[in-house]
Design a protein around this motif. Structure first.
Motif, PDB file in Angstrom:
ATOM      1  N   ALA A   1       0.838  -1.212   0.000  1.00  0.00           N
ATOM      2  CA  ALA A   1       0.000   0.000   0.000  1.00  0.00           C
ATOM      3  C   ALA A   1       0.867   1.255   0.000  1.00  0.00           C
ATOM      4  CB  ALA A   1      -0.939  -0.008   1.203  1.00  0.00           C
ATOM      5  N   VAL A   2       1.906   1.260   0.822  1.00  0.00           N
ATOM      6  CA  VAL A   2       2.809   2.417   0.897  1.00  0.00           C
ATOM      7  C   VAL A   2       3.569   2.583  -0.414  1.00  0.00           C
ATOM      8  CG1 VAL A   2       4.916   3.255   2.018  1.00  0.00           C
ATOM      9  CG2 VAL A   2       3.000   2.447   3.409  1.00  0.00           C
ATOM     10  N   LYS A   3       4.027   1.490  -0.979  1.00  0.00           N
ATOM     11  CA  LYS A   3       4.754   1.532  -2.257  1.00  0.00           C
ATOM     12  C   LYS A   3       3.901   2.192  -3.336  1.00  0.00           C
ATOM     13  CE  LYS A   3       6.485  -1.649  -5.775  1.00  0.00           C
ATOM     14  NZ  LYS A   3       6.687  -3.071  -6.108  1.00  0.00           N
ATOM     15  N   SER A   4       2.670   1.763  -3.451  1.00  0.00           N
ATOM     16  CA  SER A   4       1.755   2.335  -4.439  1.00  0.00           C
ATOM     17  C   SER A   4       1.557   3.828  -4.199  1.00  0.00           C
ATOM     18  CB  SER A   4       0.413   1.600  -4.376  1.00  0.00           C
ATOM     19  OG  SER A   4      -0.514   2.186  -5.244  1.00  0.00           O
ATOM     20  N   HIS A   5       1.424   4.202  -2.937  1.00  0.00           N
ATOM     21  CA  HIS A   5       1.225   5.609  -2.591  1.00  0.00           C
ATOM     22  C   HIS A   5       2.463   6.443  -2.940  1.00  0.00           C
ATOM     23  CE1 HIS A   5      -0.711   8.936  -0.636  1.00  0.00           C
ATOM     24  NE2 HIS A   5       0.327   9.117   0.158  1.00  0.00           N
ATOM     25  N   VAL A   6       3.643   5.934  -2.638  1.00  0.00           N
ATOM     26  CA  VAL A   6       4.890   6.650  -2.936  1.00  0.00           C
ATOM     27  C   VAL A   6       5.027   6.849  -4.447  1.00  0.00           C
ATOM     28  CG1 VAL A   6       7.421   6.481  -2.848  1.00  0.00           C
ATOM     29  CG2 VAL A   6       6.059   5.936  -0.822  1.00  0.00           C
TER      30      VAL A   6
ATOM     31  N   LYS B   1       0.075   8.983   5.394  1.00  0.00           N
ATOM     32  CA  LYS B   1       0.290  10.363   5.855  1.00  0.00           C
ATOM     33  C   LYS B   1       1.704  10.534   6.428  1.00  0.00           C
ATOM     34  CE  LYS B   1      -4.559  11.437   6.835  1.00  0.00           C
ATOM     35  NZ  LYS B   1      -4.844  12.151   5.640  1.00  0.00           N
ATOM     36  N   ASN B   2       2.177   9.532   7.155  1.00  0.00           N
ATOM     37  CA  ASN B   2       3.537   9.588   7.704  1.00  0.00           C
ATOM     38  C   ASN B   2       4.575   9.628   6.591  1.00  0.00           C
ATOM     39  OD1 ASN B   2       2.441   9.456  10.218  1.00  0.00           O
ATOM     40  ND2 ASN B   2       3.279   7.459  10.745  1.00  0.00           N
ATOM     41  N   VAL B   3       4.374   8.816   5.583  1.00  0.00           N
ATOM     42  CA  VAL B   3       5.293   8.785   4.452  1.00  0.00           C
ATOM     43  C   VAL B   3       5.309  10.135   3.747  1.00  0.00           C
ATOM     44  CG1 VAL B   3       5.617   7.771   2.153  1.00  0.00           C
ATOM     45  CG2 VAL B   3       5.259   6.287   4.141  1.00  0.00           C
TER      46      VAL B   3
END
Length: 148
Positions: free
Chosen positions: A17-22, A118-120
């Motif tokens: 999920a974080v990878k996609s967001h980044v 949000k943290n990322v």
């Protein structure tokens, strides 16, 4: 910016999920695994991400395990690496602004997907400006003293 990302099996789903967001934020991502939900030891992934930053292949990194603690400890064993565990927006932002942390760590069993995103963003949207240079220099000196 080129971002290294990695997780153990406990952090796999959050990593995805974080990878996609980044990537949606416009950054290039190098994924160091795990690439499936198979059991993966966090020290292996954390070391690979940290070494990629040491070697200049990536500018920053994001590491995820169950609590974020194990990957943080492992990454911080690498010379010149500052990894910061942050489960809230302010700490994620300060990891970069106050400590010039190259790696943000989080725990998939601690933080939800939206908070992690949000943290990322907080971590990636700011740049080190030398805010606490004296303190970062002291961190580096502790490392130097330990290695001599």
């Amino acid at each position: 910016m080129k971002i290294a990302i990695g997780a153990d099996h406990n952090g796999y789903e959050l990593k995805e999920a974080v990878k996609s967001h980044v990537e949606k934020l416009g950054h290039e991502v190098e994924d160091f695994g795990c690439h499936q939900c198979a059991e993966t030891d966090y020290p292996d992934v954390a070391a690979e991400v940290g070494k990629s930053i040491q070697q200049g292949n990536n500018e920053r990194g994001i590491l995820i395990c169950g609590t974020g603690i194990g990957v943080s400890i492992t990454a911080n064993k690498l010379k010149g690496i500052r990894a910061a565990l942050a489960h809230d927006y302010y700490s994620a932002e300060r990891a970069q602004l106050s400590n010039n942390a190259q790696i943000l760590t989080m725990g998939a069993q601690i933080i939800g997907v939206e908070a992690a995103k949000k943290n990322v963003e907080a971590y990636l949207n700011v740049s080190w400006e030398g805010g606490s240079q004296r303190k970062v220099d002291k961190i580096d000196q502790v490392e130097q003293d330990e290695n001599n």
